[in-house]
Design an enzyme around this catalytic site. Structure first.
Site, PDB file in Angstrom:
ATOM      1  N   ASP A  16       0.851  -1.187   0.000  1.00  0.00           N
ATOM      2  CA  ASP A  16       0.000   0.000   0.000  1.00  0.00           C
ATOM      3  C   ASP A  16       0.890   1.240   0.000  1.00  0.00           C
ATOM      4  O   ASP A  16       1.863   1.323   0.756  1.00  0.00           O
ATOM      5  CB  ASP A  16      -0.915  -0.005   1.231  1.00  0.00           C
ATOM      6  CG  ASP A  16      -2.055   0.981   1.107  1.00  0.00           C
ATOM      7  OD1 ASP A  16      -3.208   0.534   1.116  1.00  0.00           O
ATOM      8  OD2 ASP A  16      -1.789   2.203   1.009  1.00  0.00           O
ATOM      9  N   ILE A  17       0.559   2.198  -0.851  1.00  0.00           N
ATOM     10  CA  ILE A  17       1.394   3.401  -0.982  1.00  0.00           C
ATOM     11  C   ILE A  17       1.252   4.334   0.226  1.00  0.00           C
ATOM     12  O   ILE A  17       2.107   5.180   0.475  1.00  0.00           O
ATOM     13  CB  ILE A  17       1.047   4.134  -2.307  1.00  0.00           C
ATOM     14  CG1 ILE A  17       2.206   4.994  -2.769  1.00  0.00           C
ATOM     15  CG2 ILE A  17      -0.239   4.927  -2.179  1.00  0.00           C
ATOM     16  CD1 ILE A  17       2.051   5.497  -4.189  1.00  0.00           C
ATOM     17  N   HIS A  51      -6.787  -7.722  18.083  1.00  0.00           N
ATOM     18  CA  HIS A  51      -8.190  -7.930  18.482  1.00  0.00           C
ATOM     19  C   HIS A  51      -8.740  -9.308  18.155  1.00  0.00           C
ATOM     20  O   HIS A  51      -9.952  -9.488  18.110  1.00  0.00           O
ATOM     21  CB  HIS A  51      -9.115  -6.846  17.898  1.00  0.00           C
ATOM     22  CG  HIS A  51      -8.658  -5.453  18.203  1.00  0.00           C
ATOM     23  ND1 HIS A  51      -8.734  -4.912  19.461  1.00  0.00           N
ATOM     24  CD2 HIS A  51      -8.072  -4.507  17.428  1.00  0.00           C
ATOM     25  CE1 HIS A  51      -8.231  -3.689  19.447  1.00  0.00           C
ATOM     26  NE2 HIS A  51      -7.817  -3.421  18.228  1.00  0.00           N
ATOM     27  N   GLN A  52      -7.864 -10.319  17.929  1.00  0.00           N
ATOM     28  CA  GLN A  52      -8.381 -11.684  17.750  1.00  0.00           C
ATOM     29  C   GLN A  52      -8.693 -12.256  19.122  1.00  0.00           C
ATOM     30  O   GLN A  52      -7.821 -12.317  19.989  1.00  0.00           O
ATOM     31  CB  GLN A  52      -7.369 -12.574  17.027  1.00  0.00           C
ATOM     32  CG  GLN A  52      -7.934 -13.968  16.761  1.00  0.00           C
ATOM     33  CD  GLN A  52      -6.947 -14.877  16.026  1.00  0.00           C
ATOM     34  OE1 GLN A  52      -5.755 -14.597  15.983  1.00  0.00           O
ATOM     35  NE2 GLN A  52      -7.457 -15.958  15.481  1.00  0.00           N
ATOM     36  N   HIS A  65     -10.909 -16.830  11.271  1.00  0.00           N
ATOM     37  CA  HIS A  65     -12.256 -16.483  10.825  1.00  0.00           C
ATOM     38  C   HIS A  65     -12.269 -15.078  10.235  1.00  0.00           C
ATOM     39  O   HIS A  65     -11.429 -14.243  10.567  1.00  0.00           O
ATOM     40  CB  HIS A  65     -13.262 -16.578  11.990  1.00  0.00           C
ATOM     41  CG  HIS A  65     -12.913 -15.740  13.177  1.00  0.00           C
ATOM     42  ND1 HIS A  65     -11.920 -16.088  14.064  1.00  0.00           N
ATOM     43  CD2 HIS A  65     -13.427 -14.570  13.640  1.00  0.00           C
ATOM     44  CE1 HIS A  65     -11.841 -15.180  15.025  1.00  0.00           C
ATOM     45  NE2 HIS A  65     -12.737 -14.233  14.779  1.00  0.00           N
ATOM     46  N   PHE A  66     -13.205 -14.862   9.343  1.00  0.00           N
ATOM     47  CA  PHE A  66     -13.352 -13.564   8.678  1.00  0.00           C
ATOM     48  C   PHE A  66     -14.682 -12.943   9.095  1.00  0.00           C
ATOM     49  O   PHE A  66     -15.712 -13.613   9.098  1.00  0.00           O
ATOM     50  CB  PHE A  66     -13.337 -13.740   7.150  1.00  0.00           C
ATOM     51  CG  PHE A  66     -12.031 -14.279   6.633  1.00  0.00           C
ATOM     52  CD1 PHE A  66     -11.047 -13.415   6.169  1.00  0.00           C
ATOM     53  CD2 PHE A  66     -11.770 -15.639   6.635  1.00  0.00           C
ATOM     54  CE1 PHE A  66      -9.838 -13.907   5.706  1.00  0.00           C
ATOM     55  CE2 PHE A  66     -10.564 -16.143   6.175  1.00  0.00           C
ATOM     56  CZ  PHE A  66      -9.603 -15.274   5.712  1.00  0.00           C
ATOM     57  N   HIS A  67     -14.639 -11.683   9.456  1.00  0.00           N
ATOM     58  CA  HIS A  67     -15.863 -10.948   9.765  1.00  0.00           C
ATOM     59  C   HIS A  67     -16.370 -10.300   8.482  1.00  0.00           C
ATOM     60  O   HIS A  67     -15.593  -9.690   7.751  1.00  0.00           O
ATOM     61  CB  HIS A  67     -15.592  -9.826  10.769  1.00  0.00           C
ATOM     62  CG  HIS A  67     -15.059 -10.288  12.090  1.00  0.00           C
ATOM     63  ND1 HIS A  67     -15.844 -10.369  13.207  1.00  0.00           N
ATOM     64  CD2 HIS A  67     -13.815 -10.672  12.469  1.00  0.00           C
ATOM     65  CE1 HIS A  67     -15.110 -10.785  14.234  1.00  0.00           C
ATOM     66  NE2 HIS A  67     -13.874 -10.975  13.808  1.00  0.00           N
TER      67      HIS A  67
HETATM   68  P1  AMP Z   1      -9.630   1.327   0.145  1.00  0.00           P
HETATM   69  O1  AMP Z   1      -9.789   2.642   0.802  1.00  0.00           O
HETATM   70  O2  AMP Z   1     -10.040   0.175   1.015  1.00  0.00           O
HETATM   71  O3  AMP Z   1     -10.207   1.290  -1.241  1.00  0.00           O
HETATM   72  O4  AMP Z   1      -8.050   1.141  -0.027  1.00  0.00           O
HETATM   73  C1  AMP Z   1      -7.364   1.639  -1.119  1.00  0.00           C
HETATM   74  C2  AMP Z   1      -5.912   1.608  -0.743  1.00  0.00           C
HETATM   75  O5  AMP Z   1      -5.156   1.733  -1.941  1.00  0.00           O
HETATM   76  C3  AMP Z   1      -5.482   2.760   0.175  1.00  0.00           C
HETATM   77  O6  AMP Z   1      -4.971   2.224   1.400  1.00  0.00           O
HETATM   78  C4  AMP Z   1      -4.389   3.496  -0.631  1.00  0.00           C
HETATM   79  O7  AMP Z   1      -3.311   3.911   0.160  1.00  0.00           O
HETATM   80  C5  AMP Z   1      -3.958   2.441  -1.640  1.00  0.00           C
HETATM   81  N1  AMP Z   1      -3.435   2.960  -2.893  1.00  0.00           N
HETATM   82  C6  AMP Z   1      -3.978   3.916  -3.689  1.00  0.00           C
HETATM   83  N2  AMP Z   1      -3.211   4.121  -4.781  1.00  0.00           N
HETATM   84  C7  AMP Z   1      -2.155   3.268  -4.676  1.00  0.00           C
HETATM   85  C8  AMP Z   1      -1.015   2.995  -5.471  1.00  0.00           C
HETATM   86  N3  AMP Z   1      -0.777   3.654  -6.626  1.00  0.00           N
HETATM   87  N4  AMP Z   1      -0.132   2.045  -5.053  1.00  0.00           N
HETATM   88  C9  AMP Z   1      -0.353   1.391  -3.903  1.00  0.00           C
HETATM   89  N5  AMP Z   1      -1.408   1.596  -3.104  1.00  0.00           N
HETATM   90  C10 AMP Z   1      -2.310   2.522  -3.478  1.00  0.00           C
END
Ligand code: AMP
Length: 115
Positions: A30-31, A65-66, A72-74
């Site tokens: 994640d960026i 928090h497990q 298991h998945f919520h």
């Molecule tokens: P969500 O809010 O659950 O849709 O999560 C989207 C995630 O994508 C966020 O945590 C962002 O930081 C991540 N994200 C967005 N653009 C990028 C990217 N170019 N590379 C890696 N992660 C990204």
């Protein structure tokens, strides 16, 4: 492929720090990580989630928090602004050099697990 950032990452038009890939799934850092190693696992087939809003959550370990030591998945519906999962999201910024180093380490660890 749906016209999203993840679609562009899957097609290679936007770079990522890849940690795993097969014909169905791409996993990358994640960026804006919440913590070191925060990874996104993305199916290559674009999925339409429909109108229902919900979170899927898996807690691992007591500090995360497990409470029940059986995996298991919520699935937690988010029908409005009040009910459902409340998430603190103290995002940082992924340093590119650190991301490259970390993705390499995770790829190597995954190869090790696969043997
Ligand atoms: P969500 O809010 O659950 O849709 O999560 C989207 C995630 O994508 C966020 O945590 C962002 O930081 C991540 N994200 C967005 N653009 C990028 C990217 N170019 N590379 C890696 N992660 C990204």
């Amino acid at each position: 492929m749906a016209d999203t950032i993840f679609g562009k990452i899957i097609s290679g038009h936007i770079p990522c720090h890849r940690v795993y890939e097969d014909d169905r799934v791409l996993a990358f850092l994640d960026i804006n990580p919440l913590s070191v190693g925060h990874t996104l696992v993305v199916p290559k087939e674009p999925a339409v989630t429909g109108t229902r809003d919900y979170n899927v959550l898996e807690n691992n370990g007591a500090p995360a928090h497990q409470a029940i030591a059986h995996v298991h998945f919520h699935i937690i519906p988010k029908p409005n602004g009040q009910e459902g999962l409340v998430v603190g999201w103290p995002a940082g910024a992924l340093d590119p050099a650190r991301g490259q180093e970390l993705a390499e380490k995770i790829r190597a660890a995954l190869l090790h697990i696969g043997k």
